[in-house]
Design a protein around this motif. Structure first.
Motif, mmCIF file in Angstrom:
data_model
loop_
_atom_site.group_PDB
_atom_site.id
_atom_site.type_symbol
_atom_site.label_atom_id
_atom_site.label_comp_id
_atom_site.label_asym_id
_atom_site.label_seq_id
_atom_site.Cartn_x
_atom_site.Cartn_y
_atom_site.Cartn_z
ATOM 1 N N ILE A 178 -2.564 12.738 3.118
ATOM 2 C CA ILE A 178 -2.532 13.431 1.919
ATOM 3 C C ILE A 178 -3.191 12.839 0.856
ATOM 4 C CG2 ILE A 178 -1.457 14.824 0.248
ATOM 5 C CD1 ILE A 178 -1.853 16.188 3.206
ATOM 6 N N TYR A 179 -2.582 11.477 0.558
ATOM 7 C CA TYR A 179 -2.948 10.473 -0.411
ATOM 8 C C TYR A 179 -4.291 10.236 -0.376
ATOM 9 C CZ TYR A 179 1.985 10.351 -1.313
ATOM 10 O OH TYR A 179 3.323 10.685 -1.458
ATOM 11 N N PHE A 180 -4.737 9.836 1.113
ATOM 12 C CA PHE A 180 -5.988 9.484 1.147
ATOM 13 C C PHE A 180 -7.221 10.361 0.754
ATOM 14 C CE2 PHE A 180 -9.715 8.723 4.187
ATOM 15 C CZ PHE A 180 -10.006 7.542 3.758
ATOM 16 N N PHE A 181 -6.819 11.614 1.304
ATOM 17 C CA PHE A 181 -7.802 12.883 1.051
ATOM 18 C C PHE A 181 -7.894 13.203 -0.433
ATOM 19 C CE2 PHE A 181 -8.171 12.820 5.571
ATOM 20 C CZ PHE A 181 -9.432 13.267 5.709
ATOM 21 N N VAL A 239 -6.159 9.707 -12.093
ATOM 22 C CA VAL A 239 -6.979 8.520 -11.704
ATOM 23 C C VAL A 239 -6.559 7.361 -11.213
ATOM 24 C CG1 VAL A 239 -9.182 7.486 -11.996
ATOM 25 C CG2 VAL A 239 -8.864 9.732 -13.104
ATOM 26 N N GLN A 240 -6.400 6.774 -9.848
ATOM 27 C CA GLN A 240 -5.970 5.636 -9.706
ATOM 28 C C GLN A 240 -6.677 4.441 -9.940
ATOM 29 O OE1 GLN A 240 -2.868 6.283 -8.247
ATOM 30 N NE2 GLN A 240 -3.425 8.389 -8.530
ATOM 31 N N SER A 241 -6.025 3.480 -9.900
ATOM 32 C CA SER A 241 -6.671 1.888 -10.019
ATOM 33 C C SER A 241 -6.999 1.734 -8.705
ATOM 34 C CB SER A 241 -5.558 1.117 -10.487
ATOM 35 O OG SER A 241 -4.472 0.714 -9.424
ATOM 36 N N PRO A 242 -8.050 0.617 -8.891
ATOM 37 C CA PRO A 242 -8.694 -0.124 -7.786
ATOM 38 C C PRO A 242 -7.546 -0.500 -6.752
ATOM 39 C CG PRO A 242 -9.922 -0.783 -9.749
ATOM 40 C CD PRO A 242 -8.656 -0.097 -10.244
ATOM 41 N N ALA A 243 -6.624 -1.229 -7.237
ATOM 42 C CA ALA A 243 -5.640 -1.520 -6.306
ATOM 43 C C ALA A 243 -4.865 -0.447 -5.632
ATOM 44 C CB ALA A 243 -4.399 -2.607 -7.320
ATOM 45 N N ALA A 244 -4.575 0.506 -6.430
ATOM 46 C CA ALA A 244 -4.178 1.818 -5.798
ATOM 47 C C ALA A 244 -4.775 2.243 -4.547
ATOM 48 C CB ALA A 244 -3.674 2.730 -6.735
ATOM 49 N N LEU A 245 -6.171 2.518 -5.136
ATOM 50 C CA LEU A 245 -7.137 2.942 -4.005
ATOM 51 C C LEU A 245 -7.339 2.126 -2.730
ATOM 52 C CD1 LEU A 245 -9.936 4.004 -6.193
ATOM 53 C CD2 LEU A 245 -8.300 5.597 -5.083
ATOM 54 N N THR A 246 -7.189 0.682 -2.983
ATOM 55 C CA THR A 246 -7.159 -0.158 -1.652
ATOM 56 C C THR A 246 -6.040 0.009 -0.828
ATOM 57 O OG1 THR A 246 -8.648 -1.726 -3.170
ATOM 58 C CG2 THR A 246 -7.385 -2.288 -1.321
ATOM 59 N N VAL A 247 -4.795 0.133 -1.524
ATOM 60 C CA VAL A 247 -3.664 0.372 -0.578
ATOM 61 C C VAL A 247 -3.625 1.484 -0.175
ATOM 62 C CG1 VAL A 247 -1.038 0.614 -0.989
ATOM 63 C CG2 VAL A 247 -2.225 -1.323 -2.107
ATOM 64 N N ILE A 248 -4.016 2.662 -0.621
ATOM 65 C CA ILE A 248 -4.042 3.873 0.150
ATOM 66 C C ILE A 248 -4.986 3.800 1.202
ATOM 67 C CG2 ILE A 248 -4.752 6.350 -0.161
ATOM 68 C CD1 ILE A 248 -4.049 6.221 -3.109
ATOM 69 N N GLY A 249 -6.163 3.111 1.343
ATOM 70 C CA GLY A 249 -6.892 2.850 2.405
ATOM 71 C C GLY A 249 -6.358 1.961 3.424
ATOM 72 N N CYS A 250 -5.569 1.094 3.034
ATOM 73 C CA CYS A 250 -5.048 0.139 3.905
ATOM 74 C C CYS A 250 -3.753 1.015 4.752
ATOM 75 C CB CYS A 250 -4.200 -0.804 3.223
ATOM 76 S SG CYS A 250 -5.427 -2.097 2.556
ATOM 77 N N LEU A 251 -3.297 2.027 4.199
ATOM 78 C CA LEU A 251 -2.314 2.805 4.944
ATOM 79 C C LEU A 251 -2.784 3.548 5.888
ATOM 80 C CD1 LEU A 251 -0.206 4.331 1.820
ATOM 81 C CD2 LEU A 251 0.561 2.572 3.650
ATOM 82 N N GLN A 252 -4.001 3.734 6.047
ATOM 83 C CA GLN A 252 -4.965 4.497 7.126
ATOM 84 C C GLN A 252 -5.570 3.364 8.141
ATOM 85 O OE1 GLN A 252 -5.377 8.346 7.641
ATOM 86 N NE2 GLN A 252 -3.480 7.868 6.604
ATOM 87 N N SER A 253 -5.286 2.244 7.834
ATOM 88 C CA SER A 253 -6.420 1.241 8.474
ATOM 89 C C SER A 253 -5.601 0.003 8.861
ATOM 90 C CB SER A 253 -7.349 1.000 7.692
ATOM 91 O OG SER A 253 -7.218 0.571 6.589
ATOM 92 N N VAL A 254 -5.403 -0.995 7.855
ATOM 93 C CA VAL A 254 -4.703 -2.139 8.066
ATOM 94 C C VAL A 254 -3.250 -2.292 8.419
ATOM 95 C CG1 VAL A 254 -4.528 -4.465 6.914
ATOM 96 C CG2 VAL A 254 -6.565 -3.352 6.471
ATOM 97 N N PHE A 255 -2.610 -1.532 7.574
ATOM 98 C CA PHE A 255 -0.949 -1.438 7.932
ATOM 99 C C PHE A 255 -0.710 -1.066 9.382
ATOM 100 C CE2 PHE A 255 -0.410 -1.217 3.134
ATOM 101 C CZ PHE A 255 -0.596 -2.756 3.093
ATOM 102 N N PRO A 256 -1.496 0.218 9.687
ATOM 103 C CA PRO A 256 -1.212 0.677 11.107
ATOM 104 C C PRO A 256 -1.675 -0.378 12.155
ATOM 105 C CG PRO A 256 -2.099 2.568 9.659
ATOM 106 C CD PRO A 256 -2.227 1.078 8.802
ATOM 107 N N ALA A 257 -2.850 -0.781 12.019
ATOM 108 C CA ALA A 257 -3.383 -1.962 12.795
ATOM 109 C C ALA A 257 -2.284 -3.069 12.991
ATOM 110 C CB ALA A 257 -4.653 -2.615 12.403
ATOM 111 N N LEU A 258 -1.784 -3.686 12.142
ATOM 112 C CA LEU A 258 -0.604 -4.515 12.343
ATOM 113 C C LEU A 258 0.528 -4.061 13.221
ATOM 114 C CD1 LEU A 258 -0.842 -6.261 8.888
ATOM 115 C CD2 LEU A 258 -1.786 -7.026 10.946
#
Length: 403
Positions: A209-212, A364-383
């Motif tokens: 939901i956050y990602f979209f 409006v989210q900060s760049p850091a928050a947007l990066t983390v939201i993206g990682c919740l769909q990608s990097v963190f699940p991959a690990l």
């Protein structure tokens, strides 16, 4: 508040699972050991499901208390039904191939049920809204879902049979059962894999939901009409995931027969990790690319959970060969506990990670928050997928026989 609520109630629910498993193992009735729990728990399950989606007009503090109490009770009843339901897999057949097929059927219909709810709930809410109002329409919609669930529990009770019986039928102390469990190395490995797998699922599902809403151009991107209701981009994304989960589940018995369970699991988890990492780099590639990536990830990971459930039944056989004692309910319930622990950790971690990244709701989210939201769909699940794979590499059983 939500992060703490999820963590506390789900850990409590997780610790309850082995208690239910021990009670199931010590249940003796004309209906069997596990089936009667479906009969006894069906109606409370449906009733508490409705209450969980009802909210009285109380103050903020009262609403938090109500949510905590109803959610906790719902999880207790869920354990009392889900643990024996899962344990049926270990007593319906002793054949490893049949167990894999049974687990595949179970998880296929579980995914189909999830997808049906995702697609139908908004249509139900819209149908009930004219007379139930904005909040009551959700309660009414969930009442329909709960009613269907109750009927299906009764059908399951009526149409299943317990065929695998313990070699020794005398009762043994609870502490002996717990000691056997902690000395069951294959089960310990599967439990560790289950924790990592559910962390994977929690990251992806909690973060969708956050990602979209914040990373994609609005949650309504890619809307489609279903039963006269426009599905949001996130709902369609989740529905595609469930659909390809089903495809992965259907394919997994054939792959397991061809390559063996452990090799199949390792291959599926490595593909899941690769596709999840790739999601980070293609997440700005447009909605169709997101759906394609979701399909590949879901197809890869779809068959992992049913294979792990089937292998849990093998660990019950392994324990009985070693000790002469069979604790199917305890083994399945403890495996379920490990899954819930992983989900609790993943859900709470999602909320805390967002908070640490400076996330602010409806802003409006900060760049850091947007990066983390993206990682919740990608990097963190991959690990998390790689962690699951690492456990499976040490699994010592092959088709229910020690190597």
């Amino acid at each position: 508040v939500v992060g703490v609520l999820f963590l506390v109630t789900r850990i409590w629910d997780s610790l309850l699972d082995p208690v239910v498993g021990l009670l199931c193992d010590r249940t003796s009735s004309r209906w069997g050991t596990f089936r009667p729990w479906l009969l006894w728990g069906a109606l409370p399950f449906g009733a508490l499901g409705v209450l969980t989606f009802y909210m009285p007009e109380w103050g903020a503090g009262g609403k938090v208390v109500y949510a905590t109490v109803t959610y906790s009770l719902m999880m207790i009843v869920y354990s009392s039904v889900n643990v024996p339901y899962a344990a049926l897999l270990g007593v319906m057949s002793a054949d490893p191939h049949e167990r894999t097929v049974l687990a595949a059927f179970r998880m296929t219909f579980a995914a189909a049920g999830s997808m049906a709810v995702v697609l139908a709930v908004e249509a139900l809410v819209k149908a009930f809204r004219p007379w139930a109002g904005p909040s009551g329409s959700w309660t009414a919609a969930v009442a329909v879902v709960a009613g269907v669930a109750v009927v299906l529990f009764f059908v399951t009770f009526s149409t299943t049979r317990e065929r695998v019986r313990p070699v020794r039928t005398e009762r043994h102390p609870v502490l002996v059962s717990l000691r056997d469990l902690l000395h069951n190395r294959p089960w310990l490995i599967l439990a560790g894999a289950a924790v990592c797998l559910q962390v994977f699922n929690a990251f992806r599902e909690s973060g969708t939901i956050y990602f979209f809403k914040y990373c994609v151009a609005g949650e309504t991107v890619g809307t489609v009409s279903f039963a006269g209701v426009a599905l949001t981009g996130s709902a369609l994304f989740l529905a595609v995931g469930q659909l390809f989960n089903i495809a992965g589940i259907v394919l997994i018995p054939f792959a397991a027969d061809r390559f063996g369970r452990r090799r199949t699991l390792v291959g599926a988890l490595l593909l899941t990790a690769v596709f999840s990492f790739a999601f980070y780099f293609v997440r700005q590639g447009g909605y169709s690319v997101l759906l394609l990536a979701q399909a590949l990830i879901s197809l890869s990971v779809g068959g992992v959970l049913p294979l792990l459930w089937a292998m849990s039944a093998d660990t019950a056989d392994y324990a009985e060969r070693r000790s002469g004692r069979r604790d199917t309910g305890l083994i399945f319930s403890s495996y379920s506990m490990a899954q819930k622990m992983g989900w609790a950790v993943g859900s709470a971690a999602t909320a805390w990670i967002l908070s640490l990244a400076g996330f602010e709701a409806n802003a409006v989210q900060s760049p850091a928050a947007l990066t983390v939201i993206g990682c919740l769909q990608s990097v963190f699940p991959a690990l998390a997928a790689l962690g699951t794979c690492a456990f499976i590499l040490f699994y010592p059983l092959a088709d229910a026989r020690p190597q």
